[in-house]
Design a protein around this motif. Structure first.
Motif, PDB file in Angstrom:
ATOM      1  N   LEU A 166       0.862  -1.206  -0.110  1.00  0.00           N
ATOM      2  CA  LEU A 166      -0.033   0.068  -0.030  1.00  0.00           C
ATOM      3  C   LEU A 166       0.852   1.319  -0.053  1.00  0.00           C
ATOM      4  CD1 LEU A 166      -2.712  -1.056   2.600  1.00  0.00           C
ATOM      5  CD2 LEU A 166      -3.093  -1.232   0.196  1.00  0.00           C
ATOM      6  N   VAL A 167       2.073   1.346   0.747  1.00  0.00           N
ATOM      7  CA  VAL A 167       3.008   2.403   0.829  1.00  0.00           C
ATOM      8  C   VAL A 167       4.321   1.760   0.599  1.00  0.00           C
ATOM      9  CG1 VAL A 167       3.835   4.356   2.024  1.00  0.00           C
ATOM     10  CG2 VAL A 167       1.253   3.697   2.011  1.00  0.00           C
ATOM     11  N   LYS A 168       5.045   2.325  -0.184  1.00  0.00           N
ATOM     12  CA  LYS A 168       6.487   1.574  -0.639  1.00  0.00           C
ATOM     13  C   LYS A 168       7.563   2.644   0.165  1.00  0.00           C
ATOM     14  CE  LYS A 168       9.478  -0.083  -4.261  1.00  0.00           C
ATOM     15  NZ  LYS A 168       9.762  -0.186  -5.566  1.00  0.00           N
ATOM     16  N   ASP A 169       7.567   3.795   0.238  1.00  0.00           N
ATOM     17  CA  ASP A 169       8.590   4.540   0.845  1.00  0.00           C
ATOM     18  C   ASP A 169       8.016   5.591   1.656  1.00  0.00           C
ATOM     19  OD1 ASP A 169      11.268   5.043   1.242  1.00  0.00           O
ATOM     20  OD2 ASP A 169      11.327   6.547  -0.363  1.00  0.00           O
ATOM     21  N   GLY A 170       7.095   5.152   2.551  1.00  0.00           N
ATOM     22  CA  GLY A 170       6.713   6.327   3.495  1.00  0.00           C
ATOM     23  C   GLY A 170       7.452   6.983   4.369  1.00  0.00           C
ATOM     24  N   ILE A 171       7.469   8.128   4.790  1.00  0.00           N
ATOM     25  CA  ILE A 171       8.297   8.926   5.881  1.00  0.00           C
ATOM     26  C   ILE A 171       7.578   8.789   7.205  1.00  0.00           C
ATOM     27  CG2 ILE A 171       9.744  10.841   6.232  1.00  0.00           C
ATOM     28  CD1 ILE A 171      10.568   9.450   3.745  1.00  0.00           C
ATOM     29  N   VAL A 172       8.390   8.614   8.203  1.00  0.00           N
ATOM     30  CA  VAL A 172       7.626   8.621   9.440  1.00  0.00           C
ATOM     31  C   VAL A 172       8.060  10.100   9.947  1.00  0.00           C
ATOM     32  CG1 VAL A 172       7.986   7.903  11.991  1.00  0.00           C
ATOM     33  CG2 VAL A 172       8.479   6.179   9.882  1.00  0.00           C
ATOM     34  N   THR A 173       6.887  10.710  10.619  1.00  0.00           N
ATOM     35  CA  THR A 173       7.255  11.904  11.188  1.00  0.00           C
ATOM     36  C   THR A 173       8.169  11.694  12.071  1.00  0.00           C
ATOM     37  OG1 THR A 173       4.901  12.168  10.978  1.00  0.00           O
ATOM     38  CG2 THR A 173       6.025  13.928  12.150  1.00  0.00           C
TER      39      THR A 173
END
Length: 481
Positions: A166-173
């Motif tokens: 669903l998300v490949k390269d999400g960034i964590v806050t």
């Protein structure tokens, strides 16, 4: 007080019986845990092994119909308890050798029909040049001044099907370093929120711990005379949050929430074995489940100390095969403790009502003493009832209408969207428990206990939109001197 009712409950709700047994169940959980101070809270540091591994320690789990998008469900799972905001320079990353899961059981088998899985990797540009988390102001997630950031992959795992990314390269806050470093943390969290294919959204972020209570409850029930109340012990601490909002059809059996409105939810963390050498650690071998959470307070306060580690490693499908755990549900120790302190007679055992609340969900088909339809997968029309097994899960009836003005006391004040029908961020489970245990019924509180623990909400208000949890605290928890 809301007047709405879940379909099927009107005219059948046996308020006194249900509330008394529900309250006894939750109060027993809330009051029984060993230890004092910040050592225990919901599922914070609830078992000996996981207390030593906070990165993968599940704290609280929430599941509720989204108040501003009623055709969706929001799932919020928290990890890494008791984060002091000023805990630099490394702060509080997710573990990179772990799988963080939110599991959905739509059939009542105790097995996951659907799992949302987050895994993480680090981007660490500090090297041997600096110890700083950031070397300047961070206004955006991609600013070069942010020297450490985490990326994640989110997968959807359905039984019998290939995983879907669903998300490949999400960034964590990132962890909130403070106002000088991150003057607009809400902007960073907004940038980190990702839309999902098919509808919905998700974010991985630090947040203010949403759970609220006075933990002096463990000092023999608020000091033995209710003198130790009014202090939100968790105020000021942060947690790591994974939140996902998806259409109800994505969660329901056969994608049909009208025929199959009930789901069971639990979160888990699995971790690989660590090989240690001087200055280095390497993950190896298969993933092993090390933490688990469904209903709040169960492992810390219902499961005895000697079984806590084992419970964390079990899938819900095996709960009914654990006679020592089931025995603690049927014959809990807490009502006797409460009787010894306040003289309130403990209910007769075995507690079949507690078995229904924790292990089967509340439904007429459960053949328990709570003969109402509320939140069991046995209510799902397409479920194979022969495969149903008792399993400890947080159960949500997605057909319950969103309450326009949620009542923190939930069913005690006639708001049937509250716990144990899922769990909203503002559900005040401890006050509900104590009132109900004392014999309160809807609209008729026990006035001697009306003030409860004196903590009626979180330290900072929840947000009105996804992910609803408040932005993390930045001030020091330690205010001594």
């Amino acid at each position: 007080m809301s007047s709405r009712r879940t379909p099927g409950i009107v005219g059948r709700w046996k308020s006194a019986a249900l509330l008394l047994t529900l309250g006894t169940a939750i109060a027993g959980a809330a009051l029984a845990g060993p230890g004092t101070g910040v050592g225990q809270a919901s599922s914070h540091r609830e078992a000996p092994l996981i207390a030593a591994d906070p990165q993968v320690d599940n704290t609280d789990l929430y599941a509720f119909s989204s108040p501003d998008k009623s055709d969706t469900v929001t799932l919020v799972a928290n990890w890494y308890p008791f984060q002091e905001p000023n805990g630099g320079p490394n702060f509080y990353p997710f573990a990179t050798d772990a799988q963080y899961d939110i599991n959905i059981d739509s059939q009542g088998t105790g097995k996951a029909d659907l799992t949302y899985r987050w895994t993480f990797r680090n981007e660490d540009r500090r090297g041997d040049k600096t110890f700083l988390y950031n070397n300047g102001v961070v206004n955006n997630l991609n600013d070069k001044t942010l020297l450490f950031r985490q990326h994640y992959t989110l997968q959807e795992l359905r039984a019998g099907k290939r995983p879907v990314t669903l998300v490949k390269d999400g960034i964590v806050t990132p962890s909130n370093v403070g106002k000088a470093s991150m003057p607009n943390y809400g902007r960073l969290r907004g940038q980190a929120t990702r839309k999902l294919p098919g509808g919905g959204q998700t974010v991985a972020s630090q947040a203010a711990d949403p759970f609220f209570l006075d933990l002096r409850v463990f000092d023999l029930l608020y000091g033995g005379n209710l003198s130790e109340t009014g202090h939100n012990t968790l105020k000021g601490y942060n947690v790591n949050t994974l939140a996902i909002q998806v259409p109800k059809s994505a969660l329901a059996l056969n994608c049909n929430p009208k025929r199959n409105p009930v789901i069971g939810v639990w979160s888990t963390t699995s971790r690989r074995t660590m090989n240690l050498s001087p200055g280095k650690q390497t993950a190896s071998g298969p993933y092993v489940q090390v933490s688990r959470l469904g209903n709040p307070l169960v492992n810390e306060a219902v499961v005895p100390a000697g079984l806590k580690n084992a419970f964390n490693a079990l899938p819900p499908s095996q709960d009914h095969n654990q006679p020592k755990v089931v025995a603690k549900v049927l014959n809990p120790e807490l009502p006797m403790l409460i009787q010894s302190i306040y003289g309130i007679p403990a209910p007769a055992t075995p507690r079949k009502d507690l078995q229904e609340i924790f292990l089967t969900g509340i439904a007429k088909a459960a053949n328990g003493p709570l003969a109402v339809d509320l939140n069991s997968q046995l209510m799902n029309q397409d479920a194979d009832k022969k495969r149903f097994v008792p399993a400890e899960e947080l159960r949500l009836n997605m057909s319950t209408p969103v309450t326009a003005k949620p009542d923190r006391l939930g069913v005690l004040n006639g708001d049937f969207q509250g716990y144990p029908n899922g769990r909203r961020l503002g559900d005040d489970v401890v006050d509900i428990a104590i009132q109900a245990l004392e014999g309160a019924t809807p609209g008729h509180l026990i006035q001697a206990l009306a003030a409860g623990d004196g903590v009626n909400g979180p330290g900072v208000p929840f947000a009105g939109t996804f992910p609803y949890v408040a932005l993390p605290y930045t001030g020091s928890v330690n205010q001594a001197g």
